[in-house]
Design an enzyme around this catalytic site. Structure first.
Site, mmCIF file in Angstrom:
data_model
loop_
_atom_site.group_PDB
_atom_site.id
_atom_site.type_symbol
_atom_site.label_atom_id
_atom_site.label_comp_id
_atom_site.label_asym_id
_atom_site.label_seq_id
_atom_site.Cartn_x
_atom_site.Cartn_y
_atom_site.Cartn_z
ATOM 1 N N CYS A 270 4.470 7.069 -2.577
ATOM 2 C CA CYS A 270 4.152 7.229 -3.996
ATOM 3 C C CYS A 270 4.381 5.914 -4.732
ATOM 4 C CB CYS A 270 5.013 8.335 -4.605
ATOM 5 S SG CYS A 270 4.785 8.542 -6.386
ATOM 6 N N CYS B 261 -2.060 4.667 -7.127
ATOM 7 C CA CYS B 261 -1.794 6.012 -6.619
ATOM 8 C C CYS B 261 -2.083 6.050 -5.120
ATOM 9 C CB CYS B 261 -2.670 7.045 -7.334
ATOM 10 S SG CYS B 261 -2.479 8.739 -6.705
#
Length: 317
Positions: A245, A123
């Site tokens: 991302c 992440c």
């Protein structure tokens, strides 16, 4: 006294002879042992380079290309989630002392137990903890693909009339803005400058699955990501794309093909750092590292973590 000295000389002779034989035997043994050693560059004990991924306490179904999928990599990859470090906790950038201790243990597990070469995360918001992770290991730590920005800027950044832009694609632009100061301190990069564009992907049809943990429909999401990238090239002078991302890399090839521009992402980032540890067969010393059989170690959330402390374990089993 002469007799004693003579006696000494006579009695010392066998000892000297034995000593000489011992030296010869030792030398011969050393030569034999040296012959048994693998030649330089052929040591089978040097492990193949591998990747360690710090994971969120989060349940989702990663596509190939996603950092969470071992199919995304051409080398061994090992995973370790941090119990209690959910997406919400990571997004805020604040860990309790208990979660921080588990984070440290996860780093230790990948570093020492799995002996990985490089450690990344699943992440981009782990960028909050880049410095903390680096303090826990001597291995290269790259908590976010944002770490590539300085190199990308150095390579394609222009000045004057030719000033172009680097488009940074993110799952949530508003949330990403909260780590601006951390990024500026670590890089240093100031993405508020006109050479950068923060691109929000929340309006891409199907991409909402990223926030909910539902399986991402590649065929549904890909056209929207490509459309967004192509439109940017029409309205701006784009030099490169950076996908922040970790669930965006599955769409990198589509954007490369549609725009003809370089796309950098978390997988490219991992490849860059891991390749620094890999034998290059084209030149130099070869076969100094174990080969990889292409088989990844199976992993599911809870396999190597404390199941009782996982927030999302019961939701997946």
């Amino acid at each position: 006294q002469r007799r004693r000295r003579g006696t000494f000389r006579i009695s010392a002779m066998p000892m000297l002879m034995l000593g000489g034989l011992g030296v010869c035997a030792g030398y011969a043994c050393a030569l034999w042992m040296k012959e048994q050693e693998p030649p330089k560059g052929k040591d089978p004990n040097i492990k193949h380079a591998s990747l360690g991924v710090i994971r969120l306490d989060w349940s989702y179904s990663p596509l190939p290309g996603d950092v969470g999928s071992s199919d995304s990599f051409e080398y061994p990859v090992y995973y370790r989630a941090v119990e209690g470090l959910t997406f919400e906790v990571c997004q805020k950038g604040e860990m309790t002392d208990e979660i921080k201790a588990r984070f440290k243990e996860a780093i230790r597990y990948l570093d020492q137990d799995k002996q990985v070469s490089v450690i990344i995360s699943d992440c981009g918001f782990f960028m909050w903890f880049q410095k903390l992770a680096r303090d826990y290991t001597n291995k290269p730590v790259v908590m976010s693909s944002l770490a590539l920005l300085p190199a990308i800027h150095a390579a394609v950044g222009k000045t004057g009339k030719r000033t172009g832009k680097i488009a940074i694609f993110t799952a949530n632009r508003d949330s990403l803005k909260t780590i601006h100061e951390t990024v500026a301190e670590e890089m240093p990069i100031d993405w508020t400058k006109k050479c950068y564009l923060l691109v929000d992907c929340r309006d891409v049809p199907g991409f909402e699955a990223v926030a909910t943990g539902e399986p991402v429909d590649f065929d549904k999401v890909s056209p929207g990501i490509v459309k967004k990238a192509v439109e940017l090239t029409k309205n701006h002078r784009i030099d490169a794309f950076l996908f922040e991302c970790t669930q965006l890399p599955p769409f990198s090839d589509d954007v490369r093909a549609a725009t003809g521009l370089p796309v950098y992402d978390a997988v490219v980032c991992a490849d860059f750092f891991v390749r620094g540890f890999v034998d290059n067969p084209r030149f130099g010393l070869n076969d100094w590292q174990q080969s990889w059989d292409g088989k990844q170690e199976a992993y599911q959330l809870g396999d190597v973590e404390d199941k009782e402390k996982l927030v999302h374990y019961n939701q997946t089993h």
